[in-house]
Design an enzyme around this catalytic site. Structure first.
Site, mmCIF file in Angstrom:
data_model
loop_
_atom_site.group_PDB
_atom_site.id
_atom_site.type_symbol
_atom_site.label_atom_id
_atom_site.label_comp_id
_atom_site.label_asym_id
_atom_site.label_seq_id
_atom_site.Cartn_x
_atom_site.Cartn_y
_atom_site.Cartn_z
ATOM 1 N N CYS A 48 12.766 -12.862 57.075
ATOM 2 C CA CYS A 48 13.491 -11.584 56.989
ATOM 3 C C CYS A 48 12.099 -10.958 57.598
ATOM 4 O O CYS A 48 11.135 -11.171 58.163
ATOM 5 C CB CYS A 48 14.396 -11.052 55.676
ATOM 6 S SG CYS A 48 12.907 -11.345 54.230
ATOM 7 N N HIS B 54 11.334 -15.517 48.524
ATOM 8 C CA HIS B 54 11.776 -15.859 49.465
ATOM 9 C C HIS B 54 11.416 -17.222 49.531
ATOM 10 O O HIS B 54 10.180 -16.842 49.157
ATOM 11 C CB HIS B 54 12.213 -15.540 50.633
ATOM 12 C CG HIS B 54 13.375 -14.273 50.831
ATOM 13 N ND1 HIS B 54 13.266 -13.368 51.990
ATOM 14 C CD2 HIS B 54 13.978 -14.394 49.966
ATOM 15 C CE1 HIS B 54 14.520 -12.807 52.085
ATOM 16 N NE2 HIS B 54 14.376 -12.610 50.754
ATOM 17 N N CYS C 139 9.698 -10.468 54.491
ATOM 18 C CA CYS C 139 8.970 -11.790 54.300
ATOM 19 C C CYS C 139 7.843 -11.642 55.833
ATOM 20 O O CYS C 139 6.648 -12.028 55.727
ATOM 21 C CB CYS C 139 9.460 -12.926 54.630
ATOM 22 S SG CYS C 139 10.248 -13.243 53.037
ATOM 23 N N GLU D 144 9.300 -18.436 51.811
ATOM 24 C CA GLU D 144 8.241 -17.824 52.395
ATOM 25 C C GLU D 144 7.291 -17.076 51.823
ATOM 26 O O GLU D 144 5.779 -17.960 51.566
ATOM 27 C CB GLU D 144 8.716 -17.642 53.476
ATOM 28 C CG GLU D 144 8.931 -18.065 54.611
ATOM 29 C CD GLU D 144 10.444 -17.221 54.709
ATOM 30 O OE1 GLU D 144 11.379 -17.342 55.686
ATOM 31 O OE2 GLU D 144 10.940 -16.940 53.537
#
Length: 184
Positions: free
Chosen positions: A86, A57, A89, A59
């Protein structure tokens, strides 16, 4: 695939409009970052996106591959995310902040990522309660800041967050419920 903002490179106005309009539901997550080390008069801007072809992801990629601690001064980061982090993350961000206690992250999000999943709601609530973190839904000022910071100067395109004010209000209400621990 990750795209990064380099010196003189900007995100396209079309990408900003498409990915940050909370009425749209694109697959990619865009992360726009403005970073300021206290004591310095310069800020640093960067952007990247993920496109689901890799299982990393935006991040996580930013924290593990892009961010470089450069001093012991306090670092204030503002993230504009097209989707909220999410649950996984959120954990990664918390772990990062434990290792980098001199970093503060102000997270501004356009829309909530699978807010019906308990793990995502719990992750956001725990992250918001972490020292050095604030999480809010993007408002009209945030959209204007993104336009001025991440779009090449002189590019004209009418981008009116007023057109999706009802989606902003709905997301604010939903995030407020999540951060208060309702419906976990």
């Amino acid at each position: 695939m990750y795209r990064r903002k380099m010196r003189g490179m900007y995100i396209s106005k079309r990408a900003l409009r498409k990915h940050f309009d909370p009425r749209n539901y694109p697959r990619e997550t865009y992360l726009l970052c403005e970073l300021q080390w206290r004591g310095s008069h310069k800020s640093w801007q960067h952007w990247l996106r993920n496109d689901d072809s890799k299982d990393c992801h935006a991040e996580k990629y930013f924290l593990e591959e892009i961010f470089e601690p450069r001093s012991y001064n306090i670092c204030d980061m503002t993230w504009y995310l097209s989707w909220s982090p999410c649950g996984e993350c959120c954990d990664i961000i918390q772990d990062f902040l434990e290792e980098q206690p001199n970093v503060n992250i102000n997270i501004r999000i356009a829309r909530l990522y699978y807010a019906d999943r308990a793990s995502n709601r719990r992750g956001l609530m725990e992250l918001a309660n972490s020292p050095g973190v604030s999480i809010e839904i993007m408002d009209a000022d945030d959209y204007n800041d993104c336009w001025e910071t991440f779009i090449q100067p002189g590019v004209y395109y009418r981008f009116s967050p007023e057109n999706f004010e009802s989606a902003i209000r709905r997301n604010c209400s939903q995030l407020e419920d999540i951060l208060q621990g309702l419906h976990l």
